[in-house]
Enzyme design. Structure first.
Site, short mmCIF file in Angstrom:
data_model
loop_
_atom_site.label_atom_id
_atom_site.label_comp_id
_atom_site.label_asym_id
_atom_site.label_seq_id
_atom_site.Cartn_x
_atom_site.Cartn_y
_atom_site.Cartn_z
N HIS A 29 -31.29 62.89 24.53
CA HIS A 29 -32.51 62.70 25.31
C HIS A 29 -33.07 63.99 25.91
O HIS A 29 -34.26 64.09 26.16
CB HIS A 29 -32.27 61.68 26.43
CG HIS A 29 -32.17 60.26 25.94
ND1 HIS A 29 -31.22 59.86 25.03
CD2 HIS A 29 -32.89 59.16 26.25
CE1 HIS A 29 -31.36 58.57 24.79
NE2 HIS A 29 -32.35 58.12 25.51
N ARG A 79 -22.85 57.76 33.68
CA ARG A 79 -24.12 57.28 33.13
C ARG A 79 -24.93 58.40 32.48
O ARG A 79 -25.78 58.14 31.62
CB ARG A 79 -24.95 56.57 34.21
CG ARG A 79 -26.17 55.87 33.64
CD ARG A 79 -26.85 54.96 34.65
NE ARG A 79 -28.01 54.32 34.04
CZ ARG A 79 -28.76 53.40 34.63
NH1 ARG A 79 -28.47 53.00 35.87
NH2 ARG A 79 -29.79 52.86 34.02
N GLU A 96 -26.57 57.24 38.11
CA GLU A 96 -26.47 58.37 37.18
C GLU A 96 -25.93 59.63 37.86
O GLU A 96 -26.47 60.72 37.73
CB GLU A 96 -27.84 58.66 36.54
CG GLU A 96 -27.74 59.41 35.22
CD GLU A 96 -29.07 59.51 34.50
OE1 GLU A 96 -29.29 58.67 33.62
OE2 GLU A 96 -29.87 60.39 34.83
N GLU A 145 -31.00 54.07 19.53
CA GLU A 145 -30.22 53.89 20.75
C GLU A 145 -28.88 53.22 20.46
O GLU A 145 -27.88 53.49 21.12
CB GLU A 145 -31.02 53.08 21.78
CG GLU A 145 -32.28 53.77 22.29
CD GLU A 145 -32.01 54.89 23.29
OE1 GLU A 145 -30.82 55.17 23.58
OE2 GLU A 145 -32.97 55.48 23.81
N LYS A 184 -23.74 49.40 27.85
CA LYS A 184 -24.68 49.79 28.91
C LYS A 184 -24.30 49.13 30.23
O LYS A 184 -24.27 49.77 31.28
CB LYS A 184 -26.10 49.40 28.49
CG LYS A 184 -27.21 49.79 29.50
CD LYS A 184 -27.52 51.27 29.46
CE LYS A 184 -28.67 51.67 30.37
NZ LYS A 184 -29.99 51.45 29.77
N HIS A 240 -36.76 64.10 25.03
CA HIS A 240 -37.84 64.09 26.02
C HIS A 240 -38.72 65.33 25.87
O HIS A 240 -39.94 65.27 26.09
CB HIS A 240 -37.26 64.02 27.42
CG HIS A 240 -36.69 62.66 27.76
ND1 HIS A 240 -35.97 62.43 28.91
CD2 HIS A 240 -36.73 61.48 27.09
CE1 HIS A 240 -35.60 61.16 28.94
NE2 HIS A 240 -36.05 60.57 27.84
N LYS A 262 -33.45 51.46 35.50
CA LYS A 262 -34.25 52.69 35.53
C LYS A 262 -35.71 52.33 35.29
O LYS A 262 -36.04 51.68 34.29
CB LYS A 262 -33.80 53.65 34.43
CG LYS A 262 -32.62 54.52 34.79
CD LYS A 262 -32.44 55.55 33.68
CE LYS A 262 -31.35 56.52 33.98
NZ LYS A 262 -31.23 57.54 32.91
N ASN A 295 -27.65 59.81 28.12
CA ASN A 295 -28.77 60.68 27.79
C ASN A 295 -28.48 61.56 26.56
O ASN A 295 -29.21 62.52 26.31
CB ASN A 295 -29.10 61.58 28.99
CG ASN A 295 -29.72 60.80 30.12
OD1 ASN A 295 -30.87 60.37 30.05
ND2 ASN A 295 -28.96 60.60 31.19
N HIS A 351 -40.24 57.03 21.28
CA HIS A 351 -39.09 57.50 22.04
C HIS A 351 -37.83 57.53 21.18
O HIS A 351 -37.09 58.54 21.17
CB HIS A 351 -38.89 56.60 23.26
CG HIS A 351 -37.65 56.93 24.04
ND1 HIS A 351 -37.47 58.13 24.70
CD2 HIS A 351 -36.51 56.22 24.25
CE1 HIS A 351 -36.29 58.15 25.28
NE2 HIS A 351 -35.68 57.01 25.02
N ARG A 406 -42.95 47.41 48.97
CA ARG A 406 -41.62 48.01 49.10
C ARG A 406 -40.54 47.22 48.36
O ARG A 406 -39.35 47.32 48.69
CB ARG A 406 -41.23 48.20 50.58
CG ARG A 406 -42.17 49.14 51.33
CD ARG A 406 -41.59 49.50 52.70
NE ARG A 406 -42.45 50.47 53.36
CZ ARG A 406 -43.37 50.14 54.27
NH1 ARG A 406 -43.54 48.87 54.61
NH2 ARG A 406 -44.09 51.08 54.85
#
Length: 362
Positions: free
Chosen positions: A247, A240, A236, A184, A226, A251, A142, A244, A264, A120
């Site tokens: 993206h 935030r 997010e 990026e 960032k 994606h 993330k 993306n 990516h 955990r």
């Protein structure tokens, strides 16, 4: 060495950027709960950098055991994640054992997610070795694995104890991977910093040639943006989402062509070209801005054309995007270079028109 900080109260952490930092074991030892750590890396990065990091840490009395994974986006899945859990359990790792992710974005995402879930939650440190990881994926907490229906769909927000970005590791980076990381950096300029974008237009050749001073500047400025955004919106729910940009399309490209076919950053580059065209179709920006986006992507060695998956296939894949809200796809669009916003109010005809600009076949 430059040091930035991600300000998250008691979970704040430093980002150290500089040359020769793999030998700076103190930067990691100071963040350990106990002097025991698992270094997660892969079959490409391990032979290049594992020995140096391990040697530095063991010299400071840290017990180290490595976990070496197969390389590639196609391995960012449950099977590889379970390999990490198997190793952690076999070595009887306790909650004081720190996970150190040594590698690019895939290693960082897997290592971070494993740290978030094992017992955990155990501490972890990011040691990114690719430009993309140093400027983006290692910062912000993330963590995730992919699912056949969508990228990064299973994961957690879980912040590291520190990020150690050794710029010397970029010397061994293939040119294609370097370009993927530059994508990026371009993104940050487009969504938040027109001065950075103009600097990139003037200095792209120096970045592509790996000159140390412009690389360090690009990494520092990207991490600063960032860190600022993550401090404002860790999970997010607001600003935030702007990170993306490109993206949603990117994606879809990765999932639609098979993970690992496109890097990516390559997919994000083509996605940014599509997002710029969609912004044009919606009357938000002009052809001049689109041309500037195309020119900088080309100068970085990134693809301008997305694969021709077909409009319906793109829509299906983007329907699984994490930003979907109320069944509507939300897009990050440009108001101008240096300013972006999020909208779900995108006419189908404009979207189809933008996607129709993708002529390259997968």
């Amino acid at each position: 060495m430059q040091t930035l900080n991600v300000q998250l109260g008691e979970r704040s952490y430093p980002i150290h950027i500089g040359a020769g930092l793999l030998a700076r074991a103190d930067l990691i030892v100071d963040r350990l709960s106990r002097k025991r750590a698992a270094i997660i890396t892969n079959t490409t990065v391990g032979p290049l950098h594992l020995a140096a990091l391990r040697r530095a840490l063991e010299a400071r009395g840290v017990e180290i055991f490595p976990i070496v994974l197969p390389d590639g986006e196609q391995h960012k899945n449950w099977e590889t994640l379970n390999r990490i859990f198997d190793a952690l359990l076999e070595h009887r790792c306790e909650r004081g054992t720190t996970v150190i992710a040594l590698g690019g974005g895939v290693v960082g995402d897997l290592g971070g997610f494993a740290a978030a879930a094992y017992l955990r939650g155990v501490p972890y440190v990011q040691v990114p070795t690719t430009l993309l990881a140093q400027v983006d994926s290692a910062v912000g907490g993330k963590t995730a694995i992919n699912h056949p229906l969508g990228k990064n769909m299973i994961g957690a927000f879980y912040q590291p104890r520190a990020v150690i970005a050794d710029t010397d590791t970029l010397a061994t980076l293939p040119q294609r991977e370097l370009a993927a990381g530059i994508a990026e950096v371009i993104k940050y300029g487009l969504i938040r910093d027109p001065v950075l974008f103009e600097w990139l237009e003037k200095n792209m050749a120096r970045l592509v040639n790996r000159e140390s001073e412009p690389l360090a500047h690009a990494i520092e400025r990207s991490c600063a943006i960032k860190a600022e955004i993550v401090a404002l919106d860790e999970r997010e729910e607001g600003v935030r989402v702007l990170l993306n940009f490109g993206h949603t399309f990117g994606h879809a490209i990765e999932a639609g062509t098979g993970y690992g076919t496109w890097l990516h950053g390559e997919a994000v580059g083509a996605g940014m070209a599509l997002a710029a065209r969609l912004s044009l179709r919606l009357g938000l920006i002009g052809q001049e801005e689109v041309q500037r986006v195309d020119s900088i992507l080309k100068a970085a060695g990134l693809p301008l054309r997305a694969p021709d998956l077909g409009v319906s296939r793109y829509l299906d894949l983007m329907g699984h995007d994490k930003k979907v809200e109320g069944g509507r796809i939300r897009f990050v669009l440009l108001k101008r270079i240096g300013e972006a916003f999020v909208s779900a109010d995108v006419a189908g005809a404009a979207l189809a028109d933008a996607l129709g600009s993708a002529r390259q076949h997968a």
